[in-house]
Structures are given as C-alpha cells and as structure tokens.
Design a protein around this motif. Structure first.
Motif, PDB file in Angstrom:
ATOM      1  N   ALA A  16       4.266   4.029  -5.829  1.00 20.15           N
ATOM      2  CA  ALA A  16       4.235   5.085  -4.814  1.00 20.15           C
ATOM      3  C   ALA A  16       5.216   6.208  -5.111  1.00 20.15           C
ATOM      4  O   ALA A  16       5.233   7.218  -4.415  1.00 20.15           O
ATOM      5  CB  ALA A  16       4.525   4.485  -3.440  1.00 20.15           C
ATOM      6  N   GLY A  17       6.066   6.020  -6.142  1.00 17.17           N
ATOM      7  CA  GLY A  17       6.989   7.076  -6.540  1.00 17.17           C
ATOM      8  C   GLY A  17       8.451   6.805  -6.250  1.00 17.17           C
ATOM      9  O   GLY A  17       9.310   7.605  -6.625  1.00 17.17           O
ATOM     10  N   HIS A  32       0.846  -1.192   0.000  1.00 20.28           N
ATOM     11  CA  HIS A  32       0.000   0.000   0.000  1.00 20.28           C
ATOM     12  C   HIS A  32       0.883   1.245   0.000  1.00 20.28           C
ATOM     13  O   HIS A  32       1.885   1.299   0.722  1.00 20.28           O
ATOM     14  CB  HIS A  32      -0.895   0.009   1.234  1.00 20.28           C
ATOM     15  CG  HIS A  32      -2.008   0.994   1.175  1.00 20.28           C
ATOM     16  ND1 HIS A  32      -1.812   2.340   1.404  1.00 20.28           N
ATOM     17  CD2 HIS A  32      -3.331   0.842   0.880  1.00 20.28           C
ATOM     18  CE1 HIS A  32      -2.971   2.966   1.283  1.00 20.28           C
ATOM     19  NE2 HIS A  32      -3.906   2.091   0.967  1.00 20.28           N
ATOM     20  N   PRO A  33       0.542   2.270  -0.773  1.00 21.35           N
ATOM     21  CA  PRO A  33       1.388   3.469  -0.839  1.00 21.35           C
ATOM     22  C   PRO A  33       1.585   4.161   0.501  1.00 21.35           C
ATOM     23  O   PRO A  33       2.604   4.829   0.708  1.00 21.35           O
ATOM     24  CB  PRO A  33       0.655   4.370  -1.840  1.00 21.35           C
ATOM     25  CG  PRO A  33      -0.729   3.817  -1.953  1.00 21.35           C
ATOM     26  CD  PRO A  33      -0.608   2.359  -1.709  1.00 21.35           C
ATOM     27  N   GLU A  78      11.368  13.441  -0.038  1.00 21.78           N
ATOM     28  CA  GLU A  78      10.326  13.086  -0.997  1.00 21.78           C
ATOM     29  C   GLU A  78      10.535  11.640  -1.435  1.00 21.78           C
ATOM     30  O   GLU A  78      11.666  11.146  -1.475  1.00 21.78           O
ATOM     31  CB  GLU A  78      10.378  14.010  -2.213  1.00 21.78           C
ATOM     32  CG  GLU A  78      10.144  15.476  -1.884  1.00 21.78           C
ATOM     33  CD  GLU A  78       8.744  15.728  -1.344  1.00 21.78           C
ATOM     34  OE1 GLU A  78       7.800  15.047  -1.800  1.00 21.78           O
ATOM     35  OE2 GLU A  78       8.612  16.578  -0.444  1.00 21.78           O
ATOM     36  N   VAL A  79       9.434  10.958  -1.772  1.00 19.68           N
ATOM     37  CA  VAL A  79       9.543   9.554  -2.167  1.00 19.68           C
ATOM     38  C   VAL A  79      10.438   9.387  -3.394  1.00 19.68           C
ATOM     39  O   VAL A  79      11.099   8.352  -3.558  1.00 19.68           O
ATOM     40  CB  VAL A  79       8.150   8.943  -2.450  1.00 19.68           C
ATOM     41  CG1 VAL A  79       7.365   8.781  -1.162  1.00 19.68           C
ATOM     42  CG2 VAL A  79       7.369   9.764  -3.469  1.00 19.68           C
ATOM     43  N   GLU A  80      10.502  10.406  -4.252  1.00 22.20           N
ATOM     44  CA  GLU A  80      11.319  10.323  -5.460  1.00 22.20           C
ATOM     45  C   GLU A  80      12.818  10.247  -5.149  1.00 22.20           C
ATOM     46  O   GLU A  80      13.610   9.878  -6.015  1.00 22.20           O
ATOM     47  CB  GLU A  80      11.046  11.524  -6.368  1.00 22.20           C
ATOM     48  CG  GLU A  80       9.654  11.550  -6.988  1.00 22.20           C
ATOM     49  CD  GLU A  80       8.583  12.054  -6.026  1.00 22.20           C
ATOM     50  OE1 GLU A  80       8.946  12.548  -4.930  1.00 22.20           O
ATOM     51  OE2 GLU A  80       7.383  11.955  -6.370  1.00 22.20           O
ATOM     52  N   GLN A  95       5.011   5.997   1.941  1.00 21.94           N
ATOM     53  CA  GLN A  95       4.925   7.414   2.264  1.00 21.94           C
ATOM     54  C   GLN A  95       5.298   7.655   3.721  1.00 21.94           C
ATOM     55  O   GLN A  95       5.941   8.654   4.059  1.00 21.94           O
ATOM     56  CB  GLN A  95       3.503   7.928   1.997  1.00 21.94           C
ATOM     57  CG  GLN A  95       3.331   9.432   2.208  1.00 21.94           C
ATOM     58  CD  GLN A  95       4.235  10.261   1.315  1.00 21.94           C
ATOM     59  OE1 GLN A  95       4.296  10.032   0.104  1.00 21.94           O
ATOM     60  NE2 GLN A  95       4.928  11.234   1.894  1.00 21.94           N
ATOM     61  N   TYR A  96       4.930   6.724   4.577  1.00 20.49           N
ATOM     62  CA  TYR A  96       5.299   6.814   5.989  1.00 20.49           C
ATOM     63  C   TYR A  96       6.819   6.833   6.145  1.00 20.49           C
ATOM     64  O   TYR A  96       7.374   7.641   6.902  1.00 20.49           O
ATOM     65  CB  TYR A  96       4.691   5.636   6.752  1.00 20.49           C
ATOM     66  CG  TYR A  96       5.271   5.399   8.119  1.00 20.49           C
ATOM     67  CD1 TYR A  96       5.072   6.309   9.153  1.00 20.49           C
ATOM     68  CD2 TYR A  96       6.012   4.243   8.392  1.00 20.49           C
ATOM     69  CE1 TYR A  96       5.603   6.088  10.416  1.00 20.49           C
ATOM     70  CE2 TYR A  96       6.546   4.012   9.644  1.00 20.49           C
ATOM     71  CZ  TYR A  96       6.339   4.935  10.652  1.00 20.49           C
ATOM     72  OH  TYR A  96       6.870   4.716  11.901  1.00 20.49           O
ATOM     73  N   ALA A  97       7.511   5.959   5.417  1.00 21.57           N
ATOM     74  CA  ALA A  97       8.974   5.928   5.482  1.00 21.57           C
ATOM     75  C   ALA A  97       9.561   7.256   5.010  1.00 21.57           C
ATOM     76  O   ALA A  97      10.525   7.763   5.596  1.00 21.57           O
ATOM     77  CB  ALA A  97       9.516   4.780   4.642  1.00 21.57           C
TER      78      ALA A  97
END
Length: 225
Positions: free
Chosen positions: A187-188, A153-154, A167-169, A158-160
C-alpha cells in the motif's frame, strides 16, 4: 533494509501490542483446549480476509463468534451465547506486552505520531491502553469498520493515512504479522516487523524495512534515523 524515520507510526493491536495468552484460560473454561485460541484466531482472520476478498465486510466480533460457535459444536459442546460472550469478553481484559509502555513513550518523545489500526473494534482496547498509561500517546485509535475492508487490503491503510492527513509514504506499520507487513508495504507504507517470537519471515511476502524484537529496540533504531 534502511528505514527512514516515519512521521506516523501505525500500530497493529492484537498480539503486536496486546498479550493474548491469558485468553487460553477462557477457551478452557468453555470446554476447549487452551491451544484452541490459535486455531480460533487464525480462522477468524481467514473468514475476515475471505469477506474482504469478496468485496464485503464483517465485524471482528461477529466473525469471531461464528467461528467459536462452530468450534464448540464440533467438540460436542453447546454453543450457547453466554459461553461465547464469556470468551470474547476476555479481549476487553487483555494487557499490553511489558515493552509497550516504555517503548511507545520513547518513540513518542522522538516526535513520531502514534496511531493504532486494528481489524477488531478500537473500543475493545481502550481499557488496556488506559491501564498501561499510553492512551494519551495515541493520536487516533482506528479500526477497519469505516473503510469496510480488513487489513491487509490497501483501503485500510489508506484510511489511516486520510485520518492522519499524510501520504502513505510518510507512514510505517508495526506488526507481528507478516501478512500485515506485506499489505502495508504494497500500500506504500514502510513495514516494521516486530519479531517477538524469533519467527522466520516468509519469503513469499515483501520483506520488512526493519526487523526488531520489541518496541524498545524499535525506539532505539528510530533514534538513529
């Protein structure tokens, strides 16, 4: 695909860093065949994913115990709590794969931040990382209890990113599980497939940004970027 060196490397734990073969003897000790480990692990993931898809959450140990209880009963064995606890206790005695310590040190020396993110309990792997001498290299050891959603699940990824303040990127996930790579990519994050068993990557999932056989090969690949 060409991968840009990430600022943060998010490491899956079960099977990616930990060597789980030793758990087979615990299943055998409970009266089940050693290959039951594979069935149990897949079923535990299935039920965790199902709860996440339904918008709910269950702890890895709770779900794992439920699955093991059903397996024991199905085999005509008494699903007593002592037996179940004995099997699951084995997670706290796992060791890392031979490449983990040296591979993580080389990656850490590149200035890449290292965190773990597991669907299990983060505390379960503390002894394993301490014995391998890599505990100080890990900036955070995270699990999915806080977001209340299992990977892929994204919300888990995102939590990490939120904990790490990036940023996830700017992150990449390392895992042996294609479903985890696919979830991270959607999730990116970048997705680095640790292909420990020379297993073909499923065409149904988003392709990984990088495929390597172990963490030493990943370190070498990141050194070139």
């Amino acid at each position: 695909m060409t991968a840009i060196r990430p600022e943060v490397l998010v490491l899956d734990v079960n099977e990616t860093l930990s060597e789980m073969e030793s758990l087979r003897s615990r299943f055998e000790g409970a009266g089940l065949p050693g290959e039951s480990l594979d069935t149990w692990f897949a079923a535990t993931l299935r039920d965790g994913f199902a709860l996440t898809a339904a918008g709910s959450y269950g702890a890895f140990r709770t779900i794992g115990a439920d699955v093991l209880r059903s397996m024991l009963a199905g085999a005509g064995l008494a699903p007593d709590e002592a037996t179940i606890g004995g099997v699951l206790f084995g997670f706290g005695e796992l060791r890392v794969h031979p490449d983990v310590a040296s591979g993580l040190r080389r990656i850490h020396d590149l200035g890449v931040r290292l965190v773990t993110l597991t669907n299990g309990a983060a505390s379960m792997s503390e002894r394993m990382f301490a014995e391998a001498g890599v505990l100080p290299l890990l900036e955070h050891r995270l699990d999915v209890e806080s977001p209340g959603r299992w990977k892929p699940h994204p919300a888990a990824y995102q939590y990490a990113a939120e904990v790490c303040g990036v940023e996830v990127e700017r992150m990449a996930l390392v895992a042996v599980h294609p479903w985890d790579i696919d979830g991270a990519r959607r999730a990116g994050l970048q997705g680095f497939y640790l292909d420990r068993r020379a297993t073909p990557y499923p065409e149904a999932f988003l392709a990984p940004d990088l495929v390597v056989p172990d963490l030493l090969a990943l370190a070498k690949a990141l050194e070139a970027r």
